[in-house]
Write an enzyme that holds these catalytic residues in place. Structure first.
Site, mmCIF file in Angstrom:
data_model
loop_
_atom_site.group_PDB
_atom_site.id
_atom_site.type_symbol
_atom_site.label_atom_id
_atom_site.label_comp_id
_atom_site.label_asym_id
_atom_site.label_seq_id
_atom_site.Cartn_x
_atom_site.Cartn_y
_atom_site.Cartn_z
ATOM 1 N N ASP A 139 4.269 7.399 6.896
ATOM 2 C CA ASP A 139 3.267 8.654 6.553
ATOM 3 C C ASP A 139 3.419 10.023 7.445
ATOM 4 O O ASP A 139 2.801 10.783 7.484
ATOM 5 C CB ASP A 139 1.760 8.450 6.619
ATOM 6 C CG ASP A 139 0.891 9.031 5.686
ATOM 7 O OD1 ASP A 139 1.524 9.567 4.671
ATOM 8 O OD2 ASP A 139 -0.211 9.290 6.042
ATOM 9 N N ASP A 179 4.963 6.600 -0.709
ATOM 10 C CA ASP A 179 5.191 7.981 -0.083
ATOM 11 C C ASP A 179 6.560 8.084 0.722
ATOM 12 O O ASP A 179 7.027 9.443 1.083
ATOM 13 C CB ASP A 179 4.048 8.322 0.924
ATOM 14 C CG ASP A 179 2.783 8.364 -0.031
ATOM 15 O OD1 ASP A 179 2.710 8.506 -1.234
ATOM 16 O OD2 ASP A 179 1.694 8.140 0.661
ATOM 17 N N ASP A 318 -8.700 6.737 1.676
ATOM 18 C CA ASP A 318 -7.384 7.315 2.031
ATOM 19 C C ASP A 318 -7.015 7.968 3.328
ATOM 20 O O ASP A 318 -6.150 8.354 3.764
ATOM 21 C CB ASP A 318 -7.427 8.490 0.959
ATOM 22 C CG ASP A 318 -7.297 7.863 -0.555
ATOM 23 O OD1 ASP A 318 -6.434 6.787 -0.680
ATOM 24 O OD2 ASP A 318 -7.688 8.524 -1.291
#
Length: 343
Positions: A139, A179, A318
């Protein structure tokens, strides 16, 4: 609820059949026939009976509802209000992918977790759906920052792959590092990231294991940019790409995006996450208010989209935005809001 893609038909499926012998061969030597049969039986022993009917996910696929889910743990905690308890129980019973992270399932323990989840899938007559989420620099330092260093990641994914390879009677679905590809241009590590994912696919691949790379979503990168990133991974053992993971875009938009990417790639297949897209589009990706769970997994599919699944577990945060707890933590208020129309 989300706009349904129209019309959604079952994906085309490739079946392995028995060898087609020419009429002359049928009239030939009995020795030849015996040798063919011996070879066929040997192939069965080597690859396992499941390979005979091994197919990718499709319309009607049901994945396991994990007993280890955070929803199930919340429901068993005895700390929730009446409405929070009802939401947690509802979500605990829904087929949803299990996220393997090194923080919860570290090196040395992750293989046992995979085997336990496979046993649950077997008991439920369901497929096993895993999200592998432990990439180095995960991330890029955002809400879900973390992951392993390079050496530990190699060991961790190898242990996952070894466990998967030992499971011969359960369909296995792997969503690899959400991601990771879509973020790579922003993080400035495309070459490193694509190489890491290529090697991870090699370690995870096996009989009846269907691997999907990160495909971002339709409101992020263009289809051309996303297709280029997928192509650069150069992973022939990957089934395709997963879209809308942890996001909220309408299913119809993701179907269109999947077809664009597949056309550019000259082929390919997709999964679409519909776990939290029941209230339509939103420009806010981090705990946006007013969301709803989406259509159940296994509802839609066509010649590109294998099917939709619940990939992001509803009720998990999230990140620390809109009053939420850290990323991945159970958030009772969100679980209540997401299930307000279905409980």
């Amino acid at each position: 609820m989300a706009t349904s893609p129209a019309p959604a038909s079952a994906p085309r499926r490739r079946r392995r059949g028995f060898p087609r012998w020419a009429p002359a061969a049928l009239l030939g030597s009995a020795v030849v026939i015996v040798l063919v049969l011996i070879g066929w039986v040997g192939w069965l022993v080597t690859t396992g009976l499941q390979a005979l009917g091994a197919e990718p996910p499709g319309v009607g696929t049901t994945i396991v509802a994990p007993e280890e889910s955070k929803a199930a743990k919340a429901a068993a905690s005895g700390t929730l209000s009446t409405v929070e308890q009802a939401a947690a129980e509802y979500l605990a019973g829904r087929p949803t992918a299990y996220w393997l992270t090194p923080e919860i399932d570290p090196v040395g323990e992750v293989g046992a977790r995979v085997l336990a989840l496979a046993a649950e899938a077997r008991k439920q007559s369901a497929a096993l759906a895993l999200v592998v989420y432990g990439l180095p620099e995960r991330d890029c330092g955002n809400h879900s920052a973390g992951g392993l260093d390079d050496d530990d990641y190699d060991v961790w994914t190898a242990q996952i792959g070894q466990a998967l390879d030992s499971i011969k009677d359960v369909q296995k679905i792997v969503v690899l590092e959400p991601d990771s590809l879509a973020l790579a241009p922003e993080c400035g590590n495309v070459a490193e990231r694509t190489a890491q994912l290529h090697d991870a696919v090699d370690r995870l691949a096996g009989v009846d294991t269907w691997i999907y790379l990160d495909g971002g979503h339709s409101s992020w990168l263009s289809a051309g940019e996303m297709a280029d990133l997928i192509r650069r991974v150069d992973a022939s053992d990957a089934r395709g790409f997963a879209l809308n993971v942890s996001n909220y875009n309408p299913t119809s938009a993701e179907f269109a995006y999947a077809h664009e990417i597949a056309q550019i790639l000259g082929g390919g297949h997709a999964l679409i996450d519909t776990s939290r897209n029941g209230a339509g589009a939103t420009s806010d990706w981090c705990n946006p208010p007013g969301r709803l769970v989406g259509d159940a997994g296994g509802t839609y599919g066509d010649d590109v989209v294998d099917t939709n699944l619940w990939i992001k577990p509803p009720g998990e945060s999230d990140g620390e935005c809109h009053g939420g707890p850290p990323a991945g933590a159970w958030w009772p208020a969100a679980s209540v809001e997401l299930t307000r129309d279905v409980r």
